[in-house]
Design a protein around this motif. Sequence first.
Motif, PDB file in Angstrom:
ATOM      1  N   VAL A 167       0.839  -1.203   0.000  1.00 11.84           N
ATOM      2  CA  VAL A 167       0.000   0.000   0.000  1.00 11.84           C
ATOM      3  C   VAL A 167       0.876   1.255   0.000  1.00 11.84           C
ATOM      4  N   SER A 168       1.900   1.265   0.860  1.00 13.49           N
ATOM      5  CA  SER A 168       2.730   2.476   0.939  1.00 13.49           C
ATOM      6  C   SER A 168       3.494   2.702  -0.364  1.00 13.49           C
ATOM      7  N   VAL A 169       3.963   1.617  -0.976  1.00 15.36           N
ATOM      8  CA  VAL A 169       4.662   1.773  -2.268  1.00 15.36           C
ATOM      9  C   VAL A 169       3.689   2.263  -3.333  1.00 15.36           C
ATOM     10  N   ALA A 170       2.479   1.709  -3.319  1.00 13.83           N
ATOM     11  CA  ALA A 170       1.476   2.124  -4.305  1.00 13.83           C
ATOM     12  C   ALA A 170       1.151   3.611  -4.144  1.00 13.83           C
ATOM     13  N   VAL A 171       1.048   4.057  -2.910  1.00 16.00           N
ATOM     14  CA  VAL A 171       0.713   5.467  -2.657  1.00 16.00           C
ATOM     15  C   VAL A 171       1.827   6.386  -3.148  1.00 16.00           C
ATOM     16  N   ILE A 172       3.072   6.026  -2.875  1.00 16.04           N
ATOM     17  CA  ILE A 172       4.183   6.897  -3.288  1.00 16.04           C
ATOM     18  C   ILE A 172       4.346   6.878  -4.810  1.00 16.04           C
ATOM     19  N   VAL A 173       4.108   5.718  -5.411  1.00 19.83           N
ATOM     20  CA  VAL A 173       4.184   5.652  -6.878  1.00 19.83           C
ATOM     21  C   VAL A 173       3.064   6.505  -7.490  1.00 19.83           C
ATOM     22  N   ALA A 174       1.866   6.407  -6.908  1.00 20.49           N
ATOM     23  CA  ALA A 174       0.749   7.221  -7.403  1.00 20.49           C
ATOM     24  C   ALA A 174       1.069   8.707  -7.253  1.00 20.49           C
ATOM     25  N   TYR A 175       1.691   9.043  -6.117  1.00 25.63           N
ATOM     26  CA  TYR A 175       2.072  10.443  -5.903  1.00 25.63           C
ATOM     27  C   TYR A 175       3.021  10.910  -7.002  1.00 25.63           C
ATOM     28  N   ALA A 176       4.044  10.088  -7.258  1.00 24.04           N
ATOM     29  CA  ALA A 176       5.042  10.474  -8.259  1.00 24.04           C
ATOM     30  C   ALA A 176       4.404  10.583  -9.644  1.00 24.04           C
ATOM     31  N   TRP A 177       3.574   9.606  -9.978  1.00 23.20           N
ATOM     32  CA  TRP A 177       2.901   9.630 -11.288  1.00 23.20           C
ATOM     33  C   TRP A 177       2.044  10.894 -11.417  1.00 23.20           C
ATOM     34  N   ASN A 178       1.294  11.182 -10.365  1.00 22.83           N
ATOM     35  CA  ASN A 178       0.425  12.359 -10.408  1.00 22.83           C
ATOM     36  C   ASN A 178       1.251  13.639 -10.510  1.00 22.83           C
ATOM     37  N   ALA A 179       2.356  13.681  -9.779  1.00 24.54           N
ATOM     38  CA  ALA A 179       3.173  14.899  -9.765  1.00 24.54           C
ATOM     39  C   ALA A 179       3.805  15.179 -11.123  1.00 24.54           C
ATOM     40  N   VAL A 180       4.211  14.124 -11.819  1.00 27.08           N
ATOM     41  CA  VAL A 180       4.909  14.368 -13.100  1.00 27.08           C
ATOM     42  C   VAL A 180       3.932  14.502 -14.273  1.00 27.08           C
ATOM     43  N   THR A 181       2.697  14.102 -14.081  1.00 24.60           N
ATOM     44  CA  THR A 181       1.754  14.167 -15.211  1.00 24.60           C
ATOM     45  C   THR A 181       0.749  15.308 -15.091  1.00 24.60           C
ATOM     46  N   ARG A 182       0.578  15.863 -13.886  1.00 20.65           N
ATOM     47  CA  ARG A 182      -0.444  16.902 -13.753  1.00 20.65           C
ATOM     48  C   ARG A 182       0.089  18.233 -14.294  1.00 20.65           C
ATOM     49  N   PRO A 183      -0.816  19.088 -14.776  1.00 16.36           N
ATOM     50  CA  PRO A 183      -0.377  20.426 -15.156  1.00 16.36           C
ATOM     51  C   PRO A 183      -0.037  21.224 -13.899  1.00 16.36           C
ATOM     52  N   MET A 184       0.892  22.188 -14.045  1.00 16.83           N
ATOM     53  CA  MET A 184       1.313  22.934 -12.866  1.00 16.83           C
ATOM     54  C   MET A 184       0.166  23.755 -12.293  1.00 16.83           C
ATOM     55  N   VAL A 185      -0.624  24.333 -13.138  1.00 18.74           N
ATOM     56  CA  VAL A 185      -1.766  25.120 -12.679  1.00 18.74           C
ATOM     57  C   VAL A 185      -3.020  24.522 -13.288  1.00 18.74           C
ATOM     58  N   GLU A 186      -3.979  24.224 -12.432  1.00 25.50           N
ATOM     59  CA  GLU A 186      -5.248  23.715 -12.938  1.00 25.50           C
ATOM     60  C   GLU A 186      -6.289  24.808 -12.771  1.00 25.50           C
ATOM     61  N   TYR A 187      -6.695  25.364 -13.890  1.00 26.53           N
ATOM     62  CA  TYR A 187      -7.663  26.470 -13.815  1.00 26.53           C
ATOM     63  C   TYR A 187      -9.069  25.962 -13.550  1.00 26.53           C
ATOM     64  N   ALA A 188      -9.292  24.706 -13.813  1.00 27.58           N
ATOM     65  CA  ALA A 188     -10.586  24.101 -13.510  1.00 27.58           C
ATOM     66  C   ALA A 188     -10.310  22.695 -12.982  1.00 27.58           C
ATOM     67  N   PRO A 189     -11.205  22.187 -12.127  1.00 27.84           N
ATOM     68  CA  PRO A 189     -10.977  20.848 -11.586  1.00 27.84           C
ATOM     69  C   PRO A 189     -10.764  19.826 -12.696  1.00 27.84           C
ATOM     70  N   GLY A 190      -9.687  19.095 -12.621  1.00 27.88           N
ATOM     71  CA  GLY A 190      -9.373  18.101 -13.636  1.00 27.88           C
ATOM     72  C   GLY A 190      -9.149  16.757 -12.981  1.00 27.88           C
ATOM     73  N   PRO A 191      -8.684  15.798 -13.746  1.00 31.46           N
ATOM     74  CA  PRO A 191      -8.507  14.452 -13.194  1.00 31.46           C
ATOM     75  C   PRO A 191      -7.456  14.396 -12.085  1.00 31.46           C
ATOM     76  N   HIS A 192      -6.556  15.358 -12.082  1.00 31.30           N
ATOM     77  CA  HIS A 192      -5.486  15.313 -11.077  1.00 31.30           C
ATOM     78  C   HIS A 192      -5.841  16.080  -9.811  1.00 31.30           C
ATOM     79  N   THR A 193      -6.933  16.844  -9.866  1.00 37.34           N
ATOM     80  CA  THR A 193      -7.238  17.717  -8.731  1.00 37.34           C
ATOM     81  C   THR A 193      -7.414  16.913  -7.450  1.00 37.34           C
ATOM     82  N   PHE A 194      -8.222  15.862  -7.529  1.00 35.17           N
ATOM     83  CA  PHE A 194      -8.500  15.050  -6.348  1.00 35.17           C
ATOM     84  C   PHE A 194      -7.213  14.393  -5.826  1.00 35.17           C
ATOM     85  N   LEU A 195      -6.463  13.800  -6.757  1.00 30.17           N
ATOM     86  CA  LEU A 195      -5.228  13.114  -6.342  1.00 30.17           C
ATOM     87  C   LEU A 195      -4.229  14.097  -5.740  1.00 30.17           C
ATOM     88  N   SER A 196      -4.194  15.302  -6.301  1.00 28.76           N
ATOM     89  CA  SER A 196      -3.251  16.296  -5.792  1.00 28.76           C
ATOM     90  C   SER A 196      -3.580  16.711  -4.368  1.00 28.76           C
TER      91      SER A 196
END
Lengths: 515, 299
Positions: free
Chosen positions: A22-51
């Motif tokens: 679980v902890s590895v999955a969470v950190i991997v998800a964090y890294a994936w989300n961090a490198v794929t999300r846009p820096m600024v989200e002007y509207a709620p997007g798929p990464h908003t919740f994960l972020s």
Amino acid sequence: MKNQILHIFQKDVRHHWLEIAVSVAVIVAYAWNAVTRPMVEYAPGPHTFLSRVLPPLVPIAWAFLIVRVLQGECMVGDRQFWVTRPYDWKKLLAAKLLFVFLFVNAPLFGIQVFMLLKAGFPPSRYVIGLLWLQLMWTLILILPAATLASITASIGQATLVVLGALLYIIGGAALDSVMPNAGVAPDSILDSLQIAMLISAGVAVVFWQYSRRRTAQSRLLLLGLAATIPIFIFATPYQTLIDHAYRQAAAAQEPPARLAFDFTKPRSRGRGYPEKNKVHVRLPLLVSGVTSGSMVQVNGTRVSIQAPDGRQWSSGWHAAGPVLLADRPHSQEDLTIDQSFFEQVKSVPVKVHISFALTLFEGKEARRIVAEASQFSVPGNGRCWLASRWSNELLCSFPLRKPFLLLSGSAEETTCAAREDKELLPAGAIGYSWQWNQSSDPAEFGISPVQSTVLYLSDWGEAVSREYVCPGTPLTFTTLQETQRIRSELDIDGIRLAHYQLIGVEDGGFGISVP
Amino acid sequence: MSCAIRTHDLVKKFFRVTAVRDLNLDVPEGAIYALVGPNGAGKTTAIKVLMNIFPATSGSAEVLGTDSRRIAGAAFTSIGYVSENQEMPGWMRIDQFLAYLRPFYPTWDRDLENVMAKQYMLPLDRKLGKLSRGVRMKAVLVSALAYHPKLIVLDEPFGGLDPLVRDELIEGLLERGSEATIFVSSHDLAEIENVASHVGYLEEGRLRFSEDMAALIDRFREVELTFDAAPALQAKWPESWMQVDAAGAVVRFIESRFDEERTRSEIQNLFGQARDTTFTPMSLRSIFLAMAKAGRGSA
């Protein structure tokens, strides 16, 4: 037994594989989300919740894993089977540390290297910063979790202790906030001592528990420490610290900023936050003398008011925050006054004395950089690029830490074309933005080693956004360093407070840097 | 005679409560020593001090020649400790548990482990947390005997077990622990009456007596005196007489220092000639109850 450390470690891996996964999955998800999300989200997007969810979830998953694995050989109680088996306490502790190293430190290091690479920053240049982050995580998460695990018998108990600690921290913060002058006083040796005591106590409790299993004494030690910290808060000589840090400017000394009362400014018409038995007053100020390329921060102010009949009121030192810049002639002092005093003196001319605690930040290095359509390099080993939506925003990324810098752009030099829906920049207007970072640490604490920020150029005071930065616009990046702390005094004679009573406090107003 | 366990004025207090008072105990090597006493007498606390689970408040203890405060780590390769209340790793299967413990002990006897597991019919693929109390105790006992410990410490090991399981455990213990000193605590004398070579009686933290079992059985007798008429009773009896009870012409008491010649002489001095005198040997349980009653009476 030759490999007791590995033997216990293997048992722990077999037992806690699910928590590890679980902890590895969470950190991997964090890294994936961090490198794929846009820096600024002007509207709620798929990464908003994960972020929002993943950043707190990562340390929670790690803390849970640490507590679970350490409680596998519980230190609390007298019925654990392992207590009467040939465990060597040093090897048991080493096995637990090996587990934490491999399943907390190593994944953290791994994803940080990965995120630096994905952001285009070569990790080999930032090894010291990465090791610093390992140290910080060890002191801020691993050590407290290990301490918690060594004095509790179950996750339930540990959770209750965490809740109690949170209440304690909230209480401590509340106490600190009501201590006179505490908000303005700089850090002192007592703050460092408290941190040293916390770390020492954590290390001592873990070793004491593993070597002797003296739970009652360990808990008493921690409770004693918790009881000691409020004493530090009460014992800290905040006034002395302020006097020492912000010395009175000598008569011949030119202050970093000259502040004067602005008699010409009409009374405020803003709306305020209602506060029981309090009245908000805003005194308009004129600013001059700030050197171009430098910045002055008003860290705190102390206001005394004297009425003609001798009645007096003093605010004590309270935190302020306005930033004074060249070409920015207006500022203000916001006051919260006791209503009873205000009602007595509001219509008579009073004397007001304001002490300002000022910090001067001067430019260390200034670089003119032309904004490009694609990303471009900026001081602090960073990269910036123009926001797609607003022409006064720069999106920037830095490895490990953001620099302390002042960004400015001139209306005369903007390459942005005039648009019907945008007001033209007035001649001589300068847009400013700044990025705070007074820390000298090699890295900012966090999971991600890539520090992102949005620099928002503004000339303040105008409701409309202005277009400052387009491809080809030259910008000045000035890295700053603190050079002086000083106290400045201002006497205002014969003003009527009623004229400056705020009906409201306006929101925002200054050029802002969005962290 | 060398001792496996020796304590000197051992005291254990929990705040204001004294659980063990001035305990002076000698457990000879090779003995099967039963520490008996009612619930709350301090037996478990005394054992936990010996095992260095609790620190002593004062006094000292030696276990296999080592100061009990230093009993830790490698010292437990020579000690097998079994307690009814031990918290076991419930997630482990029995075979995993035994496999996990094996490398800790240089003297672990895999053959003995297998033999005992078969003898106790242990379900090796079942998790410890899912086992019945009896099967769990058997598994723990195997794990505590398989490395031939010099000292086996059993804290209330048979409590709540059905007689069949209890007999199986005792049988296994006697078979496999023959080369060891066994120190067992119990509040149920029937459990250990037939196996103990020595016995100590602990009450309210104090050791009331500690001696060889045969000598103990030898010195206790139920005495019944029958007279022709109700005898005149004395205000004070010999100190070794307990629970003196007269019903008409019959007087009964328990003699705690039985010596036929001396006892007859004391009876003669106090009552004159009795028509009939019987001395009945007592079970350990009866001795224990008599001691407990005497203790309460004196308290």
